[in-house]
Design a protein around this motif. Structure first.
Motif, PDB file in Angstrom:
ATOM      1  N   THR A  40     -16.233   6.087  47.725  1.00  0.00           N
ATOM      2  CA  THR A  40     -16.687   4.957  46.973  1.00  0.00           C
ATOM      3  C   THR A  40     -16.812   3.741  47.802  1.00  0.00           C
ATOM      4  O   THR A  40     -15.842   3.418  48.632  1.00  0.00           O
ATOM      5  CB  THR A  40     -15.869   4.651  46.043  1.00  0.00           C
ATOM      6  OG1 THR A  40     -15.783   5.744  45.122  1.00  0.00           O
ATOM      7  CG2 THR A  40     -16.534   3.556  44.997  1.00  0.00           C
ATOM      8  N   TRP A  55     -21.648   3.226  38.277  1.00  0.00           N
ATOM      9  CA  TRP A  55     -21.716   4.875  38.518  1.00  0.00           C
ATOM     10  C   TRP A  55     -23.119   5.399  38.430  1.00  0.00           C
ATOM     11  O   TRP A  55     -23.924   4.689  37.520  1.00  0.00           O
ATOM     12  CB  TRP A  55     -21.159   5.166  37.356  1.00  0.00           C
ATOM     13  CG  TRP A  55     -19.521   4.978  37.037  1.00  0.00           C
ATOM     14  CD1 TRP A  55     -18.448   5.868  37.265  1.00  0.00           C
ATOM     15  CD2 TRP A  55     -18.909   3.903  36.565  1.00  0.00           C
ATOM     16  NE1 TRP A  55     -17.411   5.570  37.251  1.00  0.00           N
ATOM     17  CE2 TRP A  55     -17.361   4.172  36.800  1.00  0.00           C
ATOM     18  CE3 TRP A  55     -19.025   2.484  36.307  1.00  0.00           C
ATOM     19  CZ2 TRP A  55     -16.314   3.200  36.538  1.00  0.00           C
ATOM     20  CZ3 TRP A  55     -18.046   1.587  35.908  1.00  0.00           C
ATOM     21  CH2 TRP A  55     -16.893   1.833  36.133  1.00  0.00           C
ATOM     22  N   SER A  56     -23.082   6.589  38.945  1.00  0.00           N
ATOM     23  CA  SER A  56     -24.490   7.449  38.472  1.00  0.00           C
ATOM     24  C   SER A  56     -23.929   7.904  37.000  1.00  0.00           C
ATOM     25  O   SER A  56     -22.895   8.519  36.684  1.00  0.00           O
ATOM     26  CB  SER A  56     -24.199   8.553  39.421  1.00  0.00           C
ATOM     27  OG  SER A  56     -25.449   9.668  38.846  1.00  0.00           O
ATOM     28  N   SER A 105     -24.267  11.878  37.377  1.00  0.00           N
ATOM     29  CA  SER A 105     -22.877  12.711  38.049  1.00  0.00           C
ATOM     30  C   SER A 105     -21.782  12.192  37.507  1.00  0.00           C
ATOM     31  O   SER A 105     -20.688  12.807  37.995  1.00  0.00           O
ATOM     32  CB  SER A 105     -23.188  12.947  39.496  1.00  0.00           C
ATOM     33  OG  SER A 105     -23.014  11.434  40.063  1.00  0.00           O
ATOM     34  N   ALA A 106     -21.676  11.174  37.104  1.00  0.00           N
ATOM     35  CA  ALA A 106     -20.398  10.293  36.651  1.00  0.00           C
ATOM     36  C   ALA A 106     -19.874   9.819  38.107  1.00  0.00           C
ATOM     37  O   ALA A 106     -18.463   9.317  38.300  1.00  0.00           O
ATOM     38  CB  ALA A 106     -19.648  11.148  35.780  1.00  0.00           C
ATOM     39  N   ARG A 107     -20.242   9.774  38.984  1.00  0.00           N
ATOM     40  CA  ARG A 107     -19.833   9.213  40.459  1.00  0.00           C
ATOM     41  C   ARG A 107     -19.801   7.850  40.679  1.00  0.00           C
ATOM     42  O   ARG A 107     -20.680   7.207  40.197  1.00  0.00           O
ATOM     43  CB  ARG A 107     -20.540   9.993  41.625  1.00  0.00           C
ATOM     44  CG  ARG A 107     -20.123   9.486  43.119  1.00  0.00           C
ATOM     45  CD  ARG A 107     -20.644  10.290  44.087  1.00  0.00           C
ATOM     46  NE  ARG A 107     -21.997   9.741  44.206  1.00  0.00           N
ATOM     47  CZ  ARG A 107     -22.424   8.390  44.887  1.00  0.00           C
ATOM     48  NH1 ARG A 107     -21.596   7.764  45.373  1.00  0.00           N
ATOM     49  NH2 ARG A 107     -23.641   8.426  44.951  1.00  0.00           N
ATOM     50  N   LEU A 108     -18.517   7.184  40.831  1.00  0.00           N
ATOM     51  CA  LEU A 108     -18.592   5.921  41.127  1.00  0.00           C
ATOM     52  C   LEU A 108     -19.152   5.598  42.480  1.00  0.00           C
ATOM     53  O   LEU A 108     -18.751   5.885  43.346  1.00  0.00           O
ATOM     54  CB  LEU A 108     -17.103   5.406  41.332  1.00  0.00           C
ATOM     55  CG  LEU A 108     -16.771   3.908  41.044  1.00  0.00           C
ATOM     56  CD1 LEU A 108     -17.472   3.139  40.084  1.00  0.00           C
ATOM     57  CD2 LEU A 108     -15.411   3.597  41.232  1.00  0.00           C
ATOM     58  N   GLU A 109     -20.362   4.848  42.346  1.00  0.00           N
ATOM     59  CA  GLU A 109     -21.048   4.589  43.630  1.00  0.00           C
ATOM     60  C   GLU A 109     -20.407   3.422  44.304  1.00  0.00           C
ATOM     61  O   GLU A 109     -20.454   3.449  45.764  1.00  0.00           O
ATOM     62  CB  GLU A 109     -22.503   4.273  43.196  1.00  0.00           C
ATOM     63  CG  GLU A 109     -23.255   5.284  42.667  1.00  0.00           C
ATOM     64  CD  GLU A 109     -24.858   4.826  42.316  1.00  0.00           C
ATOM     65  OE1 GLU A 109     -25.126   3.711  42.602  1.00  0.00           O
ATOM     66  OE2 GLU A 109     -25.900   5.736  41.951  1.00  0.00           O
TER      67      GLU A 109
END
Length: 315
Positions: free
Chosen positions: A2, A85-86, A89-93
């Protein structure tokens, strides 16, 4: 991993075009109901101030979601937090901390207004105010128009001289400090008002035909920086968020003037759903109120940029 960025990472002339292009896409998405941008939410801490939350996102090929939080506490030091976030994908950008992102976002929205409402051959800018917002508004105007000259006025002579020197260096533009608001806007194709004044600093008689005006400072009936007669002579009046304009604790400054119902959404003008400038002689007016959630869009564009090492001379 991140990414975490701070104010010192958000400098350099490459940032403004990135922000403007990201917001152009966001405003087009708003016009087709694909921008998530609910009103601000305030949580009060009696005697201390507020925490203010905005949520935003885009529903498109690469959907994003995020929030911004800032404080109005009594202390001298304030830090904003924007997280992205995406939504797939739930990824914290990433997370961006500090003050610069908010000013960059507001300046970029002003740049969009200049791009879509000013005359295509606009060359000269008049600026009232010499603070952070005045700087980003001028940088945004320079990013979308081939400018020749800017004149700046603010009440503090030292501040306007410093502004002129810094912005001339940053933008490679002739920037002249002047000793009155009327001199700053005389013969200007674009006028930027970015003050804290509660009384008008520009009236319609100061302006030439065909000018475009951005007002960034106070805009409620309790105090406003722009004369009401400017709206009277404007062929087009636009804002980035009609909802926010209606949601002020004190009514919007055009309330009761006969012009409130004429306000168009800038997103609709950009998308061709509402008319913009129709001739070189028309005066146009943009009232910046801050479209909630758009900091998330700008943050995502910066975090995703392949040129993340954007450090360099501030512009």
């Amino acid at each position: 991993m991140t990414k975490i960025l701070r104010d010192e990472d958000l400098v350099g002339g490459a940032l403004m075009p990135i922000a403007i292009d990201a917001l152009e896409a966001a405003f087009l998405a708003r016009a087709s109901n694909r921008l998530i941008s609910p009103p601000r939410h305030h949580v009060s801490f009696p005697g201390r101030g507020d925490l203010v939350f905005t949520v935003g996102g885009l529903i498109d090929e690469t959907p994003i979601a995020g929030f911004r939080v800032y404080d109005t506490f009594n202390g001298a030091e304030h830090t904003q937090i924007v997280a992205v976030w995406s939504a797939d994908s739930a990824r914290l950008e990433g997370v961006i901390l500090g003050e610069r992102l908010g000013s960059l976002r507001t300046g970029a929205i002003g740049g969009l207004a200049v791009r879509h409402l000013s005359a295509p051959d606009a060359r000269n800018v008049g600026i009232i105010g010499s603070g952070a917002q005045a700087r980003t508004q001028l940088a945004a105007a320079a990013a979308v128009r081939n400018l020749d000259r800017a004149r700046v006025y603010s009440r503090d002579e030292t501040n306007r001289k410093v502004f002129a020197k810094e912005m001339q260096h940053a933008l490679g533009l002739d920037v002249e400090p002047v000793n009155s608001a009327s001199k700053a806007v005389d013969d200007a194709d674009i006028v930027i008002c970015a003050t804290t004044s509660q009384t008008p600093v520009v009236q319609s008689g100061d302006l030439k035909p065909g000018v475009h005006v951005n007002t960034v400072g106070p805009k409620t009936l309790q105090g406003y920086e722009l004369g009401l007669d400017v709206a009277d002579v404007a062929a087009v009046i636009a804002t980035d968020s009609p909802e926010q304009a209606r949601g002020y604790a004190s009514p919007f400054f055009l309330t009761g003037s006969g012009n409130n119902d004429r306000i168009a959404d800038l997103a609709d003008i950009i998308a061709g759903k509402a008319p913009g400038r129709r001739s070189s002689e028309e005066i146009t007016l943009f009232c910046s109120v801050g479209l909630a959630g758009t900091e998330v869009v700008v943050a995502s564009a910066i975090l995703r940029s392949p040129a993340l090492d954007l450090r360099g001379p501030s512009g």
